[in-house]
Design a protein around this motif. Sequence first.
Motif, PDB file in Angstrom:
ATOM      1  N   HIS A  76      -0.712  -6.030  -7.332  1.00 34.84           N
ATOM      2  CA  HIS A  76      -0.178  -6.359  -8.455  1.00 34.84           C
ATOM      3  C   HIS A  76       1.169  -7.128  -8.416  1.00 34.84           C
ATOM      4  O   HIS A  76       1.420  -8.345  -9.065  1.00 34.84           O
ATOM      5  N   SER A  77       2.046  -6.469  -7.655  1.00 36.99           N
ATOM      6  CA  SER A  77       3.306  -7.080  -7.364  1.00 36.99           C
ATOM      7  C   SER A  77       3.190  -8.344  -6.523  1.00 36.99           C
ATOM      8  O   SER A  77       4.228  -9.326  -7.112  1.00 36.99           O
ATOM      9  N   MET A  78       2.577  -8.418  -5.812  1.00 42.92           N
ATOM     10  CA  MET A  78       2.383  -9.629  -4.928  1.00 42.92           C
ATOM     11  C   MET A  78       2.037 -10.929  -5.990  1.00 42.92           C
ATOM     12  O   MET A  78       2.482 -11.784  -5.852  1.00 42.92           O
ATOM     13  N   LEU A  79       0.939 -10.452  -6.702  1.00 40.98           N
ATOM     14  CA  LEU A  79       0.257 -11.597  -7.487  1.00 40.98           C
ATOM     15  C   LEU A  79       1.510 -11.924  -8.553  1.00 40.98           C
ATOM     16  O   LEU A  79       1.817 -13.131  -9.177  1.00 40.98           O
ATOM     17  N   GLN A  83       3.851 -14.089  -4.364  1.00 40.14           N
ATOM     18  CA  GLN A  83       4.572 -13.921  -3.067  1.00 40.14           C
ATOM     19  C   GLN A  83       3.457 -14.308  -2.171  1.00 40.14           C
ATOM     20  O   GLN A  83       2.154 -14.620  -2.361  1.00 40.14           O
ATOM     21  N   LEU A  84       3.955 -14.714  -1.003  1.00 42.59           N
ATOM     22  CA  LEU A  84       3.098 -15.279   0.036  1.00 42.59           C
ATOM     23  C   LEU A  84       2.590 -14.090   1.115  1.00 42.59           C
ATOM     24  O   LEU A  84       1.813 -14.388   1.979  1.00 42.59           O
ATOM     25  N   SER A  85       2.893 -12.818   0.890  1.00 36.86           N
ATOM     26  CA  SER A  85       2.412 -11.895   1.766  1.00 36.86           C
ATOM     27  C   SER A  85       2.866 -10.360   1.081  1.00 36.86           C
ATOM     28  O   SER A  85       3.562 -10.464   0.058  1.00 36.86           O
ATOM     29  N   LEU A  86       2.421  -9.231   1.487  1.00 37.62           N
ATOM     30  CA  LEU A  86       2.657  -7.983   0.819  1.00 37.62           C
ATOM     31  C   LEU A  86       4.100  -7.675   1.447  1.00 37.62           C
ATOM     32  O   LEU A  86       4.869  -7.055   0.741  1.00 37.62           O
ATOM     33  N   LEU A  87       4.442  -8.122   2.519  1.00 36.49           N
ATOM     34  CA  LEU A  87       5.582  -7.787   3.214  1.00 36.49           C
ATOM     35  C   LEU A  87       6.840  -8.831   2.946  1.00 36.49           C
ATOM     36  O   LEU A  87       7.995  -8.202   2.870  1.00 36.49           O
ATOM     37  N   SER A  88       6.721 -10.129   2.632  1.00 39.10           N
ATOM     38  CA  SER A  88       7.674 -11.134   2.266  1.00 39.10           C
ATOM     39  C   SER A  88       7.433 -11.943   1.317  1.00 39.10           C
ATOM     40  O   SER A  88       6.125 -12.524   1.170  1.00 39.10           O
ATOM     41  N   ALA A  97      -2.238  -8.078   4.334  1.00 43.57           N
ATOM     42  CA  ALA A  97      -2.828  -7.671   2.647  1.00 43.57           C
ATOM     43  C   ALA A  97      -4.322  -7.514   2.875  1.00 43.57           C
ATOM     44  O   ALA A  97      -4.592  -6.560   2.060  1.00 43.57           O
ATOM     45  N   ARG A  98      -5.106  -8.256   3.329  1.00 43.98           N
ATOM     46  CA  ARG A  98      -6.480  -7.988   3.438  1.00 43.98           C
ATOM     47  C   ARG A  98      -6.767  -6.572   4.095  1.00 43.98           C
ATOM     48  O   ARG A  98      -7.456  -5.888   3.614  1.00 43.98           O
ATOM     49  N   LEU A 136      -8.243 -11.767  -8.148  1.00 39.87           N
ATOM     50  CA  LEU A 136      -7.236 -12.493  -8.103  1.00 39.87           C
ATOM     51  C   LEU A 136      -6.694 -12.391  -6.745  1.00 39.87           C
ATOM     52  O   LEU A 136      -6.046 -13.523  -6.154  1.00 39.87           O
ATOM     53  N   ALA A 137      -6.493 -11.219  -6.307  1.00 43.25           N
ATOM     54  CA  ALA A 137      -5.956 -11.184  -5.067  1.00 43.25           C
ATOM     55  C   ALA A 137      -6.844 -11.811  -3.821  1.00 43.25           C
ATOM     56  O   ALA A 137      -6.003 -12.175  -2.909  1.00 43.25           O
ATOM     57  N   PHE A 138      -7.992 -11.610  -3.882  1.00 44.53           N
ATOM     58  CA  PHE A 138      -9.039 -12.309  -3.302  1.00 44.53           C
ATOM     59  C   PHE A 138      -8.753 -13.932  -2.924  1.00 44.53           C
ATOM     60  O   PHE A 138      -8.495 -14.391  -1.886  1.00 44.53           O
TER      61      PHE A 138
END
Length: 296
Positions: A76-79, A83-88, A97-98, A136-138
């Motif tokens: 949710h935070s990434m979306l 953001q372009l990844s979970l880490l950055s 992320a997958r 959405l994340a997919f």
Amino acid sequence: MELPTLEETDANLRNCLLLKADDLYFTLANPFGEQLRNEFLGVPVEGLADENLSSEQVASIDLSRFAIADTVHRLHSMLEGRQLSLLSSSEPDSDYARQDALDFLEHFLSTLPEVALGGTDLTAAGYGSVRRIYNLAFAWLNLIETIEEAFEGQTESALAVTDLALLSGLDQRTVRNRCGPKKEIRTSSDRSSRDRASASPAFVRLHSLDAVNWLKERKTFRIEAIDPAWIASRLDGLDGAQAARGLLLASVVNEGPLTSLAGSIGSTPEQLRHWFDDGTALPADALDALTSLLEI
């Protein structure tokens, strides 16, 4: 992109956990089923959780106890931050992320019972805000993968019509009408056929530059800019086609759609598309203009 609020998502996740809890209750004989269910929820229950817990008791379930809640919150935070990844926020990375989040959420959703276990039918909970986050994340990670693959020389994206519909907030029919071999968003069945070891053209791929450009043309669409240092590192050692496609797609992400990008470097949208499709190195003046624009 119509993202559920975190409050809506948490409420839906608690209902999903009730389904999971009652599934555990039915799986084991008593007293073990009841003990396991109560320990799982962290809330004492008599009978079925989905029938006998009050709304206040359900709201009191401590989500910090559940790894799946952390996974949902990270996605949710990434979306939310685009953001372009979970880490950055600014360095594209779809694989992590997958593998570290999306696959686990898919497994969780797939194990929820789809048959009502008691008098209260909560099976629709598995198709609420949490699944919306998954969908959405997919789609979002397919967009990130498209950016990454442009630097590998790909012209066909990981995106599907359903992904563009989710990311744009438009219905699938509207998006599909814009897609086709000679339409605004060009399509191809070649790569999908090769991926599936089949000659069937039933599944099509969307042209990478067209798809990302179409999203960037939408005033409501937002994506974090790619870190120039990441772009520079990816360009190192690439051939002309890989560098050209990666630079052009990154430029659309960072600087805007082709109509404005072309004007910034003294070219035309048609010429930029030609360079992307042609698979040859960019002319020196265009290369210099793009690297300067991206501050590489």
